[in-house]
Scaffold this active site. Structure first.
Site, mmCIF file in Angstrom:
data_model
loop_
_atom_site.group_PDB
_atom_site.id
_atom_site.type_symbol
_atom_site.label_atom_id
_atom_site.label_comp_id
_atom_site.label_asym_id
_atom_site.label_seq_id
_atom_site.Cartn_x
_atom_site.Cartn_y
_atom_site.Cartn_z
ATOM 1 C CG ASP A 1 -4.879 -22.255 -39.062
ATOM 2 O OD1 ASP A 1 -4.107 -22.127 -38.094
ATOM 3 O OD2 ASP A 1 -4.645 -21.779 -40.183
ATOM 4 C CG ASN B 1 -2.556 -20.048 -51.754
ATOM 5 O OD1 ASN B 1 -2.427 -19.453 -50.679
ATOM 6 N ND2 ASN B 1 -3.101 -21.247 -51.841
ATOM 7 C CG HIS C 1 -3.268 -19.814 -47.366
ATOM 8 N ND1 HIS C 1 -2.685 -20.983 -47.809
ATOM 9 C CD2 HIS C 1 -2.546 -19.449 -46.287
ATOM 10 C CE1 HIS C 1 -1.661 -21.279 -47.033
ATOM 11 N NE2 HIS C 1 -1.548 -20.363 -46.100
ATOM 12 C CD GLU D 1 -5.431 -23.245 -49.092
ATOM 13 O OE1 GLU D 1 -4.877 -22.367 -49.794
ATOM 14 O OE2 GLU D 1 -4.789 -23.984 -48.333
HETATM 15 C C1 F6R Z 1 -1.110 -20.358 -39.721
HETATM 16 C C2 F6R Z 1 -1.922 -19.944 -40.861
HETATM 17 C C3 F6R Z 1 -1.360 -19.749 -42.231
HETATM 18 C C4 F6R Z 1 0.041 -19.138 -42.249
HETATM 19 C C5 F6R Z 1 0.539 -18.977 -43.681
HETATM 20 C C6 F6R Z 1 1.967 -18.483 -43.708
HETATM 21 O O1 F6R Z 1 -1.892 -20.486 -38.560
HETATM 22 O O2 F6R Z 1 -3.083 -19.782 -40.681
HETATM 23 O O3 F6R Z 1 -2.240 -18.958 -42.979
HETATM 24 O O4 F6R Z 1 0.005 -17.898 -41.604
HETATM 25 O O5 F6R Z 1 0.481 -20.201 -44.337
HETATM 26 O O6 F6R Z 1 2.820 -19.456 -43.178
HETATM 27 P P1 F6R Z 1 4.375 -19.177 -42.898
HETATM 28 O O7 F6R Z 1 4.422 -18.156 -41.817
HETATM 29 O O8 F6R Z 1 4.923 -20.485 -42.433
HETATM 30 O O9 F6R Z 1 4.936 -18.689 -44.179
#
Ligand code: F6R
Length: 237
Positions: A67, A136, A138, A143
């Protein structure tokens, strides 16, 4: 689904690094799917150390990131392009032309999204996809409510995700409202997936994933239908 419970963040990172090293040894021309965020930092550090010790090479590796924020140019300090270069790409022997992140400032974002899935397919698909998980549920920026059959698309970020990610932005900087993300189907197309989760914050999401109830309200639940996925997780940080 293979579940590996670990005691420490270091152990999670080491086991994940072993999976990536094994993949690159088996196929030096691997196509990797990569993630940003706090979780994979330890893994990336270990991969950098392997390259610096001449035990690992990314010279024929191709990468696709999950992303990128809409509206942030590459050189913005909070862009995922910058995170990936600072954390991994600038320290390994990967070729810049083999690095792919969605372009969040493309003039036509929808064309950018469909071109991204086509680029992945043209490389033969993703061999090993790295994932983190949001509190959540994701994955990528998919989401709750995102259709399981989604391909790369533009999303409006939820308030909870914007709050979580605000720490990566300089004080006073405007936080983006939208992002481009690989869709759930784009992620599921990977031949192998490794999901990392560590810390108390992620425990509830891990419990839900273990329950295995398939629902678009919990995007990661679709991963339970993948036939080659390893989840490496631990409770406290
Ligand atoms: C990052 C991504 C997100 C993260 C998720 C966890 O490229 O796609 O889905 O993997 O938000 O983030 P952290 O590792 O910061 O807890």
């Amino acid at each position: 689904m293979k579940w590996i419970e670990v005691k420490t963040y270091e152990e999670m990172s080491r086991i994940a690094a072993e999976l990536f090293i094994k993949q690159l040894k088996a196929n030096p021309k691997s196509v990797l799917g990569l993630a940003t965020g706090g979780t994979p930092v330890g893994l990336y550090e270990l991969l950098v150390a392997e390259v610096k010790a001449n035990r690992l090479s990314f010279k024929d590796v191709t990468t696709f990131n999950l992303d990128e924020y809409v509206g942030l140019p590459q050189e913005n300090s909070a862009s995922y392009w910058m995170y990936m270069h600072d954390t991994l790409f600038n320290h390994i022997d990967i070729k810049e032309e083999n690095i792919h992140l969605p372009n969040g400032v493309a003039p036509n974002l929808h064309a950018e999204c469909s071109a991204y899935d086509k680029r992945i397919a043209a490389e033969g698909g993703i061999d090993l996809q790295l994932l983190g998980i949001g509190v959540n549920g994701h994955i990528g920026f998919n989401e709750p409510g995102t259709p399981f059959d989604s391909l790369t698309h533009v999303v409006e970020l939820t308030e909870s995700t914007r709050t979580e990610n605000a720490i990566y932005f300089e004080e006073g900087a405007e936080m983006p409202t939208h992002a481009i993300t690989m869709g759930i189907q784009s992620i599921m197309n990977a031949k192998e997936i490794v999901l990392l989760a560590f810390g108390e914050r992620k425990l509830e999401a891990m419990e839900k994933l273990k329950e295995g109830k398939l629902t678009e309200d919990f995007p990661a639940s679709q991963l339970t239908t993948h036939d080659n996925i390893t989840i490496i997780y631990g409770g406290t940080k």
